[in-house]
Design an enzyme around this catalytic site. Structure first.
Site, PDB file in Angstrom:
ATOM      1  N   THR A 103       0.855  -1.188   0.000  1.00 37.84           N
ATOM      2  CA  THR A 103       0.000   0.000   0.000  1.00 37.84           C
ATOM      3  C   THR A 103       0.895   1.244   0.000  1.00 37.84           C
ATOM      4  O   THR A 103       1.912   1.285   0.709  1.00 37.84           O
ATOM      5  CB  THR A 103      -0.899  -0.023   1.259  1.00 37.84           C
ATOM      6  OG1 THR A 103      -1.603  -1.264   1.261  1.00 37.84           O
ATOM      7  CG2 THR A 103      -1.898   1.115   1.247  1.00 37.84           C
ATOM      8  N   THR A 141      -0.916  -9.467  -6.810  1.00 33.96           N
ATOM      9  CA  THR A 141      -2.270  -8.917  -6.644  1.00 33.96           C
ATOM     10  C   THR A 141      -2.189  -7.431  -6.916  1.00 33.96           C
ATOM     11  O   THR A 141      -1.390  -6.725  -6.293  1.00 33.96           O
ATOM     12  CB  THR A 141      -2.767  -9.127  -5.206  1.00 33.96           C
ATOM     13  OG1 THR A 141      -2.567 -10.481  -4.896  1.00 33.96           O
ATOM     14  CG2 THR A 141      -4.229  -8.773  -5.091  1.00 33.96           C
ATOM     15  N   PHE A 175      -4.237 -17.697  -5.683  1.00 32.68           N
ATOM     16  CA  PHE A 175      -5.157 -17.841  -4.548  1.00 32.68           C
ATOM     17  C   PHE A 175      -4.547 -18.681  -3.423  1.00 32.68           C
ATOM     18  O   PHE A 175      -5.251 -19.079  -2.503  1.00 32.68           O
ATOM     19  CB  PHE A 175      -6.474 -18.479  -5.011  1.00 32.68           C
ATOM     20  CG  PHE A 175      -7.255 -17.597  -5.963  1.00 32.68           C
ATOM     21  CD1 PHE A 175      -7.944 -16.492  -5.484  1.00 32.68           C
ATOM     22  CD2 PHE A 175      -7.268 -17.850  -7.315  1.00 32.68           C
ATOM     23  CE1 PHE A 175      -8.661 -15.657  -6.353  1.00 32.68           C
ATOM     24  CE2 PHE A 175      -7.978 -17.027  -8.197  1.00 32.68           C
ATOM     25  CZ  PHE A 175      -8.682 -15.933  -7.710  1.00 32.68           C
ATOM     26  N   GLU A 178      -0.873 -18.949   2.591  1.00 29.91           N
ATOM     27  CA  GLU A 178       0.428 -19.313   3.156  1.00 29.91           C
ATOM     28  C   GLU A 178       0.283 -20.401   4.205  1.00 29.91           C
ATOM     29  O   GLU A 178      -0.700 -20.449   4.935  1.00 29.91           O
ATOM     30  CB  GLU A 178       1.113 -18.073   3.730  1.00 29.91           C
ATOM     31  CG  GLU A 178       1.588 -17.161   2.624  1.00 29.91           C
ATOM     32  CD  GLU A 178       2.224 -15.894   3.166  1.00 29.91           C
ATOM     33  OE1 GLU A 178       2.821 -15.929   4.250  1.00 29.91           O
ATOM     34  OE2 GLU A 178       2.107 -14.869   2.475  1.00 29.91           O
ATOM     35  N   LEU A 230      -9.358  -9.449  -5.907  1.00 26.10           N
ATOM     36  CA  LEU A 230      -9.632  -8.521  -4.809  1.00 26.10           C
ATOM     37  C   LEU A 230     -10.923  -8.924  -4.089  1.00 26.10           C
ATOM     38  O   LEU A 230     -10.995  -8.935  -2.855  1.00 26.10           O
ATOM     39  CB  LEU A 230      -9.789  -7.083  -5.321  1.00 26.10           C
ATOM     40  CG  LEU A 230      -8.567  -6.403  -5.935  1.00 26.10           C
ATOM     41  CD1 LEU A 230      -8.900  -4.958  -6.276  1.00 26.10           C
ATOM     42  CD2 LEU A 230      -7.385  -6.441  -4.982  1.00 26.10           C
ATOM     43  N   PHE A 235     -14.103 -10.975   0.465  1.00 29.14           N
ATOM     44  CA  PHE A 235     -15.164 -11.841   1.002  1.00 29.14           C
ATOM     45  C   PHE A 235     -14.629 -12.704   2.148  1.00 29.14           C
ATOM     46  O   PHE A 235     -15.295 -12.903   3.158  1.00 29.14           O
ATOM     47  CB  PHE A 235     -15.734 -12.744  -0.102  1.00 29.14           C
ATOM     48  CG  PHE A 235     -16.910 -12.144  -0.820  1.00 29.14           C
ATOM     49  CD1 PHE A 235     -16.781 -10.935  -1.491  1.00 29.14           C
ATOM     50  CD2 PHE A 235     -18.147 -12.768  -0.831  1.00 29.14           C
ATOM     51  CE1 PHE A 235     -17.856 -10.362  -2.159  1.00 29.14           C
ATOM     52  CE2 PHE A 235     -19.231 -12.204  -1.486  1.00 29.14           C
ATOM     53  CZ  PHE A 235     -19.094 -11.004  -2.155  1.00 29.14           C
ATOM     54  N   CYS A 285      -2.178  -9.779   2.284  1.00 32.77           N
ATOM     55  CA  CYS A 285      -3.183  -9.507   1.252  1.00 32.77           C
ATOM     56  C   CYS A 285      -4.481  -8.879   1.726  1.00 32.77           C
ATOM     57  O   CYS A 285      -4.972  -7.931   1.107  1.00 32.77           O
ATOM     58  CB  CYS A 285      -3.505 -10.797   0.510  1.00 32.77           C
ATOM     59  SG  CYS A 285      -2.182 -11.253  -0.601  1.00 32.77           S
ATOM     60  N   LYS A 288      -4.560  -5.048   2.476  1.00 33.58           N
ATOM     61  CA  LYS A 288      -4.152  -4.315   1.266  1.00 33.58           C
ATOM     62  C   LYS A 288      -5.239  -4.387   0.195  1.00 33.58           C
ATOM     63  O   LYS A 288      -5.561  -3.390  -0.457  1.00 33.58           O
ATOM     64  CB  LYS A 288      -2.850  -4.927   0.751  1.00 33.58           C
ATOM     65  CG  LYS A 288      -2.363  -4.370  -0.559  1.00 33.58           C
ATOM     66  CD  LYS A 288      -0.985  -4.882  -0.871  1.00 33.58           C
ATOM     67  CE  LYS A 288      -0.946  -6.345  -1.185  1.00 33.58           C
ATOM     68  NZ  LYS A 288      -1.478  -6.730  -2.502  1.00 33.58           N
TER      69      LYS A 288
END
Ligand code: UDX
Ligand code: UDX
Length: 472
Positions: A103, A141, A175, A178, A230, A235, A285, A288
């Site tokens: 960001t 992303t 997708f 980690e 995103l 979600f 993720c 951000k």
């Protein structure tokens, strides 16, 4: 029908720019599944490349279960890690861009928009060194319509040079989560390929087809692909914020979060995953990507949409604040000079990644209350913790009120002489802590704050440890 140009025939050479949490494991799995493709991973960070080439597999720059075995099998056969960016791009038919997109911290969109400088830089590097036709794949992303930026750089720069270079752009968001990266990459729920050049799409499709059934490979237009990534993350994060709000209600009402989560999760329309209440979501993720959605919504003059997603972030913050308040109030309103054990620093189990870990904010707040922390994490080393906690944010607190922290070598080292134990990451070994041993090492009264609801609290209570669980 295949023609002889390399946009449509089988890809023989892949280059990936960025040897990080996404680029490293993704390329390792492609190399494993496609032994006929040469996969080369490059990075501007030479130390990282050296670490990927380390013969001691415990020293790889990232920890992911199962990754070491793939590296052992493929490295220097069809998987290479190198700093020779020029040569690797020149011989590649397909270049993945897998660099970080943090960001922005200043300028227009600061705090919300993604900083695309590394993506831009990568596109310029590709133009400079690529030869002939090259498929460029966005793996990072990125905000919606980034492909346009990349396309503009690739097209105008190659025209100016008057060289015969041709580029085609695909979006292929990752997708993987980690800690489960190898499992997710080998058995994805779906693979998404966005683009408008059919031959290029087919080339990437054929790579994934080596191990993913075609029904799971979705081809969309490039903007849908970018936005889907995103939206998927937003979600998932929203589901966590939702269950965390319910955990607050449970604590007040006598309902139990585990029971409620199970009851709602058995509704197949809701689904049972991502219903674990905890210290809020972390990782590189979720925050951000939601910030990105907010920025995008504002940009397109959709303030109600922006406000909706802002709430998801606010709740995440609220959850962490109320955990800190609970610890302070339980330990009689002050933490000054009190020893507190922190168990877990990574943002989730099975990774050494600390980006946006809830532990960072919670530890900083406890330090601001004057606590003396002893921090243990099975995979995060003291240097990394120092990097995250060495913040100017505590500068306003006078030295005598400011807490301190030190690194612990084990669970039992961390709890020595403590008055509070805070479990922040759901590491497997925290599920079988020897509470009898802990009670002998700690001071009385000793409190366990289990923010992940993973400890054997019956055994803890049997050993005179007082317990607070999120949502109970
Ligand atoms: C992922 C996503 O792809 C990214 O969009 C998101 O912002 C963070 O998560 P990830 O692989 O986790 O990226 O990032 P990181 O582990 O930081 O790896 C990125 C790598 O790219 C670093 O090793 C960095 O040195 C490298 N890099 C960066 C380059 O090689 N070239 C550059 O120009 C910039
Ligand atoms: C996420 C997405 O899952 C993945 O698809 C995307 O490619 C990258 O972002 P990641 O950040 O690696 O992956 O981990 P994830 O498992 O999604 O967890 C994110 C955060 O949510 C962690 O801090 C985790 O502890 C937290 N979480 C997750 C909960 O608090 N409760 C849950 O039920 C699930």
């Amino acid at each position: 029908m295949y023609t002889e140009d390399k946009m449509s025939k089988g890809i023989k050479n892949i280059c990936c720019i960025g040897a990080g949490y996404v680029g490293g494991p993704t390329m390792a799995v492609i190399a494993k599944k496609c032994p006929n493709i040469i996969v080369t991973v490059v990075d501007i960070n030479e130390k990282k490349i050296d670490d990927w080439n380390n013969s001691d597999l415990t020293k790889l720059p990232i920890f992911e279960p199962g990754l070491d075995l793939i590296i052992k099998k493929c490295r220097n056969k069809n998987l290479f890690f190198t700093s020779d960016i020029k040569e690797s791009i020149a011989k590649a038919d397909m270049v993945f861009i897998s660099v970080n997109t943090p960001t922005k911290t200043s300028g227009v969109g600061a705090g919300r928009a993604s900083d695309l400088k590394w993506v831009e830089e990568s596109a310029r590097t590709v133009v400079k060194f690529a030869k002939g036709k090259t498929i460029v794949v966005e793996k990072s992303t990125i905000p919606v319509r980034t492909a346009e930026v990349i396309k503009c750089i690739l097209d105008t720069s190659s025209d100016k040079r008057g060289e015969k270079k041709e580029f085609s752009i695909l979006s292929n968001p990752e997708f993987l989560s980690e800690g489960n990266a190898i499992r997710d990459l080998e058995n994805p729920d779906r693979v998404l390929i966005g683009g408008d050049d059919e031959k290029s799409i087919e080339s990437l499709f054929n790579i994934y087809k080596e191990w993913v059934i075609p029904e799971k490979i979705l081809c969309t237009n490039i903007w849908s692909s970018e936005l889907s990534k995103l939206a998927a993350n937003a979600f998932l994060a929203q589901k966590i914020s939702s269950i965390n709000t319910i955990s607050g209600l449970c604590e007040k009402s006598g309902a139990e979060i585990n029971e409620v989560a199970k009851a709602i999760g058995m509704d197949s329309r809701i689904g049972s995953q991502f219903l674990n209440a905890g210290p809020g979501f972390g990782g590189s993720c979720f925050k951000k990507d939601i910030l990105n959605l907010i920025y995008l919504s504002d940009f397109y003059k959709l303030p109600e949409v922006a406000e909706y997603w802002e709430k998801v972030l606010e709740i995440n913050h609220w959850q962490q604040n109320r955990i800190v308040e609970k610890i302070v109030s339980t330990l009689f309103g002050t933490l000054n000079r009190k020893k507190i054990a922190i168990l877990g620093f990574s943002f989730k189990a099975n990774t050494n990644d600390t980006r946006n870990s809830p532990a960072i904010k919670i530890c900083k707040d406890l330090l601001g209350e004057g606590a003396n922390l002893k921090i243990f994490d099975p995979k995060v080393d003291s240097k990394q913790i120092e990097k995250e906690l060495n913040s100017k944010e505590l500068d306003f607190i006078s030295d005598e009120n400011k807490g301190s922290w030190e690194y612990a070598e084990s669970i039992y080292d961390a709890v020595q002489d403590s008055l509070g134990i805070v479990v922040l990451t759901e590491w497997e070994e925290f599920k079988s802590i020897n509470w009898e041993k802990v009670s002998l090492l700690t001071r009385d009264p000793i409190w366990l704050f289990d923010t992940r609801n993973i400890c054997n609290i019956n055994e803890a209570r049997t050993n005179n440890i007082l317990v607070w669980n999120v949502g109970l």
